[in-house]
Structure formats: C-alpha cells, structure tokens
Design a protein around this motif. Structure first.
Motif, PDB file in Angstrom:
ATOM      1  N   SER A  80       5.780  -5.216  -6.139  1.00 30.29           N
ATOM      2  CA  SER A  80       4.409  -4.705  -6.172  1.00 30.29           C
ATOM      3  C   SER A  80       4.214  -3.599  -5.138  1.00 30.29           C
ATOM      4  O   SER A  80       4.738  -3.669  -4.025  1.00 30.29           O
ATOM      5  CB  SER A  80       3.430  -5.849  -5.882  1.00 30.29           C
ATOM      6  N   ASP A  81       3.417  -2.598  -5.509  1.00 24.37           N
ATOM      7  CA  ASP A  81       3.081  -1.529  -4.571  1.00 24.37           C
ATOM      8  C   ASP A  81       2.283  -2.054  -3.383  1.00 24.37           C
ATOM      9  O   ASP A  81       2.236  -1.416  -2.335  1.00 24.37           O
ATOM     10  CB  ASP A  81       2.270  -0.434  -5.279  1.00 24.37           C
ATOM     11  N   LEU A  82       1.649  -3.192  -3.560  1.00 26.42           N
ATOM     12  CA  LEU A  82       0.822  -3.772  -2.497  1.00 26.42           C
ATOM     13  C   LEU A  82       1.584  -4.752  -1.607  1.00 26.42           C
ATOM     14  O   LEU A  82       1.066  -5.195  -0.588  1.00 26.42           O
ATOM     15  CB  LEU A  82      -0.377  -4.514  -3.112  1.00 26.42           C
ATOM     16  N   HIS A  83       2.793  -5.114  -2.004  1.00 24.16           N
ATOM     17  CA  HIS A  83       3.518  -6.193  -1.332  1.00 24.16           C
ATOM     18  C   HIS A  83       3.688  -5.984   0.176  1.00 24.16           C
ATOM     19  O   HIS A  83       3.303  -6.840   0.978  1.00 24.16           O
ATOM     20  CB  HIS A  83       4.892  -6.394  -1.980  1.00 24.16           C
ATOM     21  N   ALA A  84       4.240  -4.868   0.574  1.00 27.71           N
ATOM     22  CA  ALA A  84       4.548  -4.652   1.997  1.00 27.71           C
ATOM     23  C   ALA A  84       3.289  -4.689   2.861  1.00 27.71           C
ATOM     24  O   ALA A  84       3.267  -5.338   3.916  1.00 27.71           O
ATOM     25  CB  ALA A  84       5.275  -3.325   2.180  1.00 27.71           C
ATOM     26  N   SER A  85       2.225  -4.017   2.421  1.00 31.06           N
ATOM     27  CA  SER A  85       0.988  -4.003   3.199  1.00 31.06           C
ATOM     28  C   SER A  85       0.386  -5.399   3.319  1.00 31.06           C
ATOM     29  O   SER A  85      -0.108  -5.788   4.381  1.00 31.06           O
ATOM     30  CB  SER A  85      -0.038  -3.057   2.562  1.00 31.06           C
ATOM     31  N   CYS A  86       0.418  -6.148   2.227  1.00 32.48           N
ATOM     32  CA  CYS A  86      -0.160  -7.494   2.233  1.00 32.48           C
ATOM     33  C   CYS A  86       0.646  -8.448   3.121  1.00 32.48           C
ATOM     34  O   CYS A  86       0.073  -9.246   3.860  1.00 32.48           O
ATOM     35  CB  CYS A  86      -0.250  -8.045   0.815  1.00 32.48           C
ATOM     36  N   VAL A  87       1.967  -8.359   3.043  1.00 29.69           N
ATOM     37  CA  VAL A  87       2.817  -9.205   3.879  1.00 29.69           C
ATOM     38  C   VAL A  87       2.579  -8.897   5.357  1.00 29.69           C
ATOM     39  O   VAL A  87       2.462  -9.801   6.193  1.00 29.69           O
ATOM     40  CB  VAL A  87       4.304  -9.023   3.504  1.00 29.69           C
TER      41      VAL A  87
END
Length: 197
Positions: free
Chosen positions: A112-119
């Motif tokens: 997901s494009d959001l994965h790194a920021s969310c983690v």
C-alpha cells in the motif's frame, strides 16, 4: 520536478484536499480533476491510484504527528506526552472522513502507498505509550496496536452524525482509562511484548 509540473502537482493536491474534506476518502477523482480544471488523465499521471492521492494528502500530517511524538518524548512528562499525542491523533482522523479504514488496511499491506507512513506513526505512538508504561503512568496491558485501534474507534465515532456529540467526552474517558491502573490490572500484569507496535 520542473517548476511548472510542481505548480500543477501542488494545485491538484490543494484541490484534492478541499474535495476530500468535503466528501471523505471516497471523494470522486473525476470531481477533483474537474475542480482543478484538468483532465482525468492529468490527475492519474500525478496520482495513479486513489491511495497514491490520499497518501500524498496524508503524508504531511502523518509526518507532523510522528515529529510531534518525538518532540513530546523529550519535552513533556510521559503521561502528558501520551495523552496530548492521543488527542492530536484522534483530531487528525477527523480531517478526512473514512480515512481511518484505509490507514488500518494499509498497516497490513506492505504494498500500500500508505503503509510506510502508517507504520511510522503507529510506532511513534507506541513509543510514547511504552515510555508512559515504563514510568508507571499507563496501563501495562495495552500495546501500540491497541492504542491505534482506540484511535480508529474514536475516529469512527466522530464520523457518526448521531453519536459524534459524545466523541470528546468518550475520548477523555478512554484517555483516563489508558492512564489508570484498573483493579483487574493490579499493577502486576505482565507487560505484553512490544514487538507488534
């Protein structure tokens, strides 16, 4: 990125931010392109997926939340730092209706494009929680994933027109419960492994 391309990119983001604030995470990409006075193909050249667009919109806010957590770690008492960040995280989720479901799904999807920021933002909250736990100021039977789940639950509550008037009060109750050593916990509960932040 060339200056004109950067200007177009920034314009698209500004328009998208306004539309997503109005319509939520399911905002029409066609409507965003129309309001930005560009073709849908131009929007897709900059943002090939809805997630890519939302990630670009959210990245700044998520980075700010991560930076705020780092600052609170050094500038505030453990309990104050945790509760301040917790409140800010819940407030952030109300900027874009429906975004919490996307963030929750992104946590389990490395593609997901959001994965790194969310983690990263979840780990920042987990560090504040661990610091408060180490100081004896927060319950030991909660971890970073559960802290994030509480934020998501309060975000959902805030998105419900018939329930959102209770959101601030319930946030205070939950924040207090995180900092309270409940009878069932007794202060002696084995702290869970914090590997799953």
């Amino acid at each position: 990125m060339r200056a004109d391309a950067k200007k177009n990119y920034d314009h698209l983001l500004a328009v998208a931010r306004a539309v997503v604030k109005e319509q939520g995470a399911d905002a029409s990409l066609r409507d965003i392109a129309r309001r930005a006075d560009v073709g849908l193909g131009t929007l897709y050249r900059h943002f090939p997926t809805r997630e890519a667009l939302l990630e670009a919109l959210l990245r700044t806010s998520l980075d700010e939340m991560t930076a705020q957590a780092a600052e609170l770690e050094t500038s505030s008492a453990p309990a104050d730092a945790l509760v301040t960040w917790f409140r800010e995280a819940v407030a952030f989720t109300h900027q874009f209706q429906g975004v919490t479901a996307l963030m929750t799904a992104a946590l389990d999807d490395p593609k997901s494009d959001l994965h790194a920021s969310c983690v990263t933002v979840r780990a920042a909250g987990a560090r504040l929680l661990a610091r408060a736990q180490d100081a004896g100021k927060a319950r030991s039977d909660i971890d970073g994933a559960e802290l994030f789940a509480l934020i998501a639950a309060l975000a959902w509550l805030g998105d419900q027109p018939s329930l959102n008037r209770h959101a601030d009060h319930l946030l205070e109750i939950i924040a207090s419960a995180i900092l309270t050593d409940r009878a069932g916990n007794g202060g002696q509960a084995q702290r869970r492994t914090r590997g799953r932040s």
